[in-house]
Design an enzyme around this catalytic site. Structure first.
Site, PDB file in Angstrom:
ATOM      1  CG  ASN A  11      -5.923  -3.183 -12.977  1.00 57.09           C
ATOM      2  OD1 ASN A  11      -5.070  -3.073 -12.113  1.00 57.09           O
ATOM      3  ND2 ASN A  11      -5.666  -3.783 -14.124  1.00 57.09           N
ATOM      4  CG  ASN A  56       1.603  -9.118 -14.681  1.00 59.97           C
ATOM      5  OD1 ASN A  56       0.792  -8.503 -13.999  1.00 59.97           O
ATOM      6  ND2 ASN A  56       2.917  -9.010 -14.503  1.00 59.97           N
ATOM      7  CB  CYS A  65      -1.863  -6.201  -8.298  1.00 59.55           C
ATOM      8  SG  CYS A  65      -3.015  -5.246  -9.318  1.00 59.55           S
ATOM      9  CG  ASN A 184       4.609  -2.057 -13.204  1.00 60.93           C
ATOM     10  OD1 ASN A 184       4.033  -2.701 -14.069  1.00 60.93           O
ATOM     11  ND2 ASN A 184       5.001  -2.603 -12.057  1.00 60.93           N
ATOM     12  CD  GLU A 202      -0.204  -3.724 -14.363  1.00 60.89           C
ATOM     13  OE1 GLU A 202      -0.267  -4.729 -13.634  1.00 60.89           O
ATOM     14  OE2 GLU A 202      -1.183  -2.968 -14.565  1.00 60.89           O
ATOM     15  NE  ARG A 203       7.088  -5.911 -13.119  1.00 57.20           N
ATOM     16  CZ  ARG A 203       8.020  -6.361 -12.306  1.00 57.20           C
ATOM     17  NH1 ARG A 203       9.266  -6.509 -12.727  1.00 57.20           N
ATOM     18  NH2 ARG A 203       7.728  -6.678 -11.060  1.00 57.20           N
ATOM     19  CB  CYS A 211      -1.435   0.686 -11.992  1.00 60.92           C
ATOM     20  SG  CYS A 211      -0.085  -0.222 -11.185  1.00 60.92           S
ATOM     21  N   GLY A 212      -3.092   0.354  -8.847  1.00 59.62           N
ATOM     22  CA  GLY A 212      -3.113   0.829  -7.469  1.00 59.62           C
ATOM     23  C   GLY A 212      -1.742   1.081  -6.884  1.00 59.62           C
ATOM     24  CB  THR A 213       1.393  -0.906  -6.673  1.00 56.75           C
ATOM     25  OG1 THR A 213       1.384  -1.412  -8.015  1.00 56.75           O
ATOM     26  CG2 THR A 213       0.877  -1.972  -5.714  1.00 56.75           C
TER      27      THR A 213
END
Length: 261
Positions: A11, A56, A65, A184, A202-203, A211-213
């Protein structure tokens, strides 16, 4: 102004210090484009106190994020912005605590906070439950759970998460009318009680390498369904994260400086 590129499990982000009067939404669309740095997002660093602003690739602003905050933490270390190995970072999703575990190679742990399943938290378009909700897309039955975990996330359990990269289901769920602010979308494959594979649409970005979250949200939903224990390894396309917790959720992973110009 110097621009820095960082990487968290694939990422990628450009990072810049905050400057008054800048239109960072517009700046993100330029800097993140394939003609420039070709990254997933722009991170803006504010000081006194430390604050992370995230935009983004399409210019939309996100509250938080997971991979981005690790890159933010690596930048803080590289630039000497904190003398401590533990420090707080302000985000639009609240204050996050970062613990730097290792300098080289860089690893840190971030307290992502607690999940919020309430419809109000993630901009639900109706009052029905979004936990194990079933809808039909292109005649196919899709069951998902949505929540706020640093930002809005939707989790779908599948038998083969990498195969979902060839599907348009991520995009269709992201833009579904049920999500007033888009969502997301995380496709989650449970390997065993200690391992997950996650792929995320991811939006504002599209398919992302990590994507960590999203990994945190995937862990929470799998844990709450009794599918995994309180600590898991989440396998991504270019690395892995460790996610754990019974109340607060903790994300442990790397970040790498690539270059500046």
């Amino acid at each position: 102004m110097s621009t820095y590129k960082y990487n968290g499990c694939g990422n990628t982000f450009v990072i810049r210090d905050f400057e008054d009067g800048m239109n960072y939404a517009e700046e993100a669309t330029v800097l993140c484009s394939s003609e420039q740095f070709d990254t997933d997002g722009l991170i803006v660093v504010k000081q006194n106190p430390l604050e992370m602003l995230l935009f983004n690739r399409d210019g939309s602003q996100a509250p938080m994020c997971g991979n981005g905050i690790r890159c933010f933490a690596k930048y803080v270390l590289d630039k000497g912005l904190s003398a401590e190995n533990q420090f707080a970072v302000q985000t639009l999703a609240g204050e996050m605590t970062v613990d730097i575990l290792q300098h080289e190679p860089f690893y840190c742990e971030v307290n992502i906070g607690r999940p919020d399943y309430s419809n109000e938290a993630f901009g639900a378009a109706d009052d029905a439950s979004y936990v194990n909700r079933t809808i039909y897309i292109d005649g196919k039955e899709i069951t998902f759970t949505s929540l706020f975990m640093g930002t809005v996330h939707t989790v779908v359990f599948v038998e083969d998460a990498p195969a979902m990269l060839e599907s348009d289901l991520g995009e269709k769920l992201c833009h579904h009318p049920l999500f007033a602010q888009q969502t997301n979308v995380n496709f989650v494959q449970v390997l065993n009680q200690e391992e997950l594979i996650v792929r995320t649409f991811e939006r504002g970005v599209g398919w992302t390498l990590a994507c960590g979250t999203g990994c945190s949200a995937s862990f929470v939903v799998a844990r709450d369904a009794g599918l995994v224990k309180d600590k898991v390894t989440v396998h991504l396309e270019q690395g892995a994260l460790t996610i754990s917790g019974t109340e607060d959720v903790y994300m442990n992973g790397p970040a790498v400086f690539e270059y500046k110009k």
